[in-house]
Design an enzyme around this catalytic site. Structure first.
Site, PDB file in Angstrom:
ATOM      1  N   THR A   4       0.827  -1.215   0.000  1.00 21.46           N
ATOM      2  CA  THR A   4       0.000   0.000   0.000  1.00 21.46           C
ATOM      3  C   THR A   4       0.855   1.257   0.000  1.00 21.46           C
ATOM      4  OG1 THR A   4      -1.918  -1.033   1.002  1.00 21.46           O
ATOM      5  CG2 THR A   4      -1.616   1.304   1.455  1.00 21.46           C
ATOM      6  N   THR A  32       1.684  -4.185   4.393  1.00 18.42           N
ATOM      7  CA  THR A  32       1.575  -4.502   5.819  1.00 18.42           C
ATOM      8  C   THR A  32       0.987  -5.890   6.077  1.00 18.42           C
ATOM      9  OG1 THR A  32      -0.610  -3.489   6.004  1.00 18.42           O
ATOM     10  CG2 THR A  32       1.304  -2.070   6.440  1.00 18.42           C
ATOM     11  N   ASP A  33       0.360  -6.503   5.048  1.00 16.94           N
ATOM     12  CA  ASP A  33      -0.350  -7.766   5.298  1.00 16.94           C
ATOM     13  C   ASP A  33       0.571  -8.880   5.781  1.00 16.94           C
ATOM     14  OD1 ASP A  33      -2.771  -6.645   4.646  1.00 16.94           O
ATOM     15  OD2 ASP A  33      -2.824  -7.425   2.603  1.00 16.94           O
ATOM     16  N   SER A  83       1.847  -7.435  -0.642  1.00 15.12           N
ATOM     17  CA  SER A  83       2.744  -8.282   0.148  1.00 15.12           C
ATOM     18  C   SER A  83       2.258  -9.717   0.257  1.00 15.12           C
ATOM     19  CB  SER A  83       2.971  -7.680   1.537  1.00 15.12           C
ATOM     20  OG  SER A  83       1.813  -7.750   2.318  1.00 15.12           O
TER      21      SER A  83
HETATM   22  N1  ASP Z   1      -2.629  -5.113   0.518  1.00 15.51           N
HETATM   23  C1  ASP Z   1      -1.544  -4.421   1.101  1.00 15.51           C
HETATM   24  C2  ASP Z   1      -0.289  -5.276   1.119  1.00 15.51           C
HETATM   25  O1  ASP Z   1       0.407  -5.287   0.140  1.00 15.51           O
HETATM   26  C3  ASP Z   1      -1.889  -3.930   2.458  1.00 15.51           C
HETATM   27  C4  ASP Z   1      -0.933  -2.918   2.972  1.00 15.51           C
HETATM   28  O2  ASP Z   1       0.152  -2.701   2.468  1.00 15.51           O
HETATM   29  O3  ASP Z   1      -1.298  -2.287   3.964  1.00 15.51           O
HETATM   30  O4  ASP Z   1       0.025  -5.915   2.095  1.00 15.51           O
END
Ligand code: ASP
Length: 360
Positions: A33, A109-110, A77
């Site tokens: 993100t 963050t995932d 991620s």
């Molecule tokens: N979907 C995102 C990721 O790549 C979520 C994030 O980065 O907060 O993990």
């Protein structure tokens, strides 16, 4: 017997290449993100920014460091693989060996706490390695990416953060990779360390470390990096245990069971767990966000005293997500049952440096 180990083995001696001028920080960008923007016409957000774009959005970085970007991946991620993370660990080790002051990783963050924990276990160096991300993409009001990049670079460049292992910095908080969890689906304050709280904070770019973990666990993998799969199997109310005897588990070399509370399962799962553990190492962790597993409180069938008596390994204070990573790396290093049990028992609280060497 010790055998030759992979390039990420440590301790990594810092080189001299970048010893003059502002502290050199290498930033590895993987997507997520923090690197996402809205597509035209309300089509939603997708990964589109490079590492250069991320640092370009924070001109004040030049006041604290010379940041060099390596755009490694541009993915959500959830699409990262362990092979990607091992490649990242190698790149980080090489940067540190050349003499960078610290390293920043930007990613989604995932899976952030899992990636950070792999790096924590594999890269044996005192240089700060800081993983960050964002909850609001770059097109949204109040996007948190630029502030998180600024804080992450400040931590990576700081003396105070040396020797703490891999760190996670978001929302101006500094967390140890071994303790941190993503606790909320959308909040910018999602990362927290339920066991310990944050190690410190970033205030006006000053890095304040208030708590230092007692020791360090490092795993040295064999150069061959054998493929090892570890399953994470949750236990639920009215669970009949079908997943524990599923054929799909036959291709896994280990399993972590996310059990109730301090290490309990429904009694009807005990025999299935015992059969699984006769084939592969099975680690019982908590499905909660953490806390030391029990040893001597509940005597009922399926309680922790029963499971320990059946020979199951307990995860100590590692939650299920961290336990799965730890078991996978331990098995890759060829650790046997006793070494696995010891790593889980002492890895988080050991004073000094506990090292699991690859076994031949
Ligand atoms: N979907 C995102 C990721 O790549 C979520 C994030 O980065 O907060 O993990």
């Amino acid at each position: 017997m010790s055998i030759e180990v992979a390039p990420v083995r440590g301790p990594i001696a810092a080189g001299e290449e970048f010893r003059s001028g502002p502290p050199r920080i290498d930033l590895f960008a993987l997507g997520g993100t923090i690197a996402s923007v809205s597509k035209p016409g309300g089509a939603g957000a997708d990964v589109g920014l490079t590492g250069e774009d991320l640092i370009g959005a924070v001109p004040a970085l030049a006041n604290i460091a010379s940041v060099h970007v390596h755009s490694l991946r541009q993915v959500p991620s959830g699409d990262l693989t362990m092979a990607d993370v091992f490649a990242l660990a190698d790149e980080i080790a090489q940067s540190i060996a050349k003499g960078v002051r610290g390293v920043v990783v930007t990613q989604g963050t995932d899976t952030l706490e899992e990636v950070a924990f792999v790096i924590d276990l594999l890269v044996d160096s005192d240089a700060p390695i800081v993983v960050t991300g964002a909850m609001r993409n770059a097109s949204l009001p109040g996007a948190d990416g630029p502030a998180n990049v600024m804080a992450a670079v400040a931590v990576a460049a700081s003396e105070a953060a040396r020797g703490l292992g891999a760190l996670v910095v978001l929302n101006d908080e500094v967390h140890a990779a071994r303790f941190v969890r993503k606790r909320h689906a959308t909040s910018t304050a999602t990362f927290g360390s339920p066991l310990t709280g944050p190690l410190g904070q970033v205030v006006e770019n000053r890095v304040r470390i208030l708590v230092r973990p007692p020791g360090r666990l490092t795993i040295r993998l064999p150069r061959s990096r054998p493929t090892v799969k570890v399953a994470l199997v949750p236990v639920t109310l009215d669970d009949e245990g079908d997943l524990l005897s599923s054929e799909a588990l036959n291709s896994y070399q280990g399993a972590v069971v996310a059990a109730f509370g301090g290490g309990h399962v429904p009694r009807r799962l005990v025999s299935r767990l015992r059969s699984l553990s006769e084939r592969v190492p099975v680690v019982i962790a908590t499905r909660t966000f953490g806390g030391e597993m029990l040893r001597s409180t509940y005597a009922y069938p399926g309680g922790e005293m029963d499971l320990l008596a059946q020979g199951l390994i307990f995860a100590g204070a590692y939650d299920a997500l961290h336990a799965r990573i730890l078991l996978q790396l331990l098995l890759m290093a060829g650790a046997g049952r006793d070494a696995i049990a010891r790593a889980f028992d002492e890895g988080m609280t050991h004073t000094g440096h506990l090292i699991v060497e690859a076994q031949g």
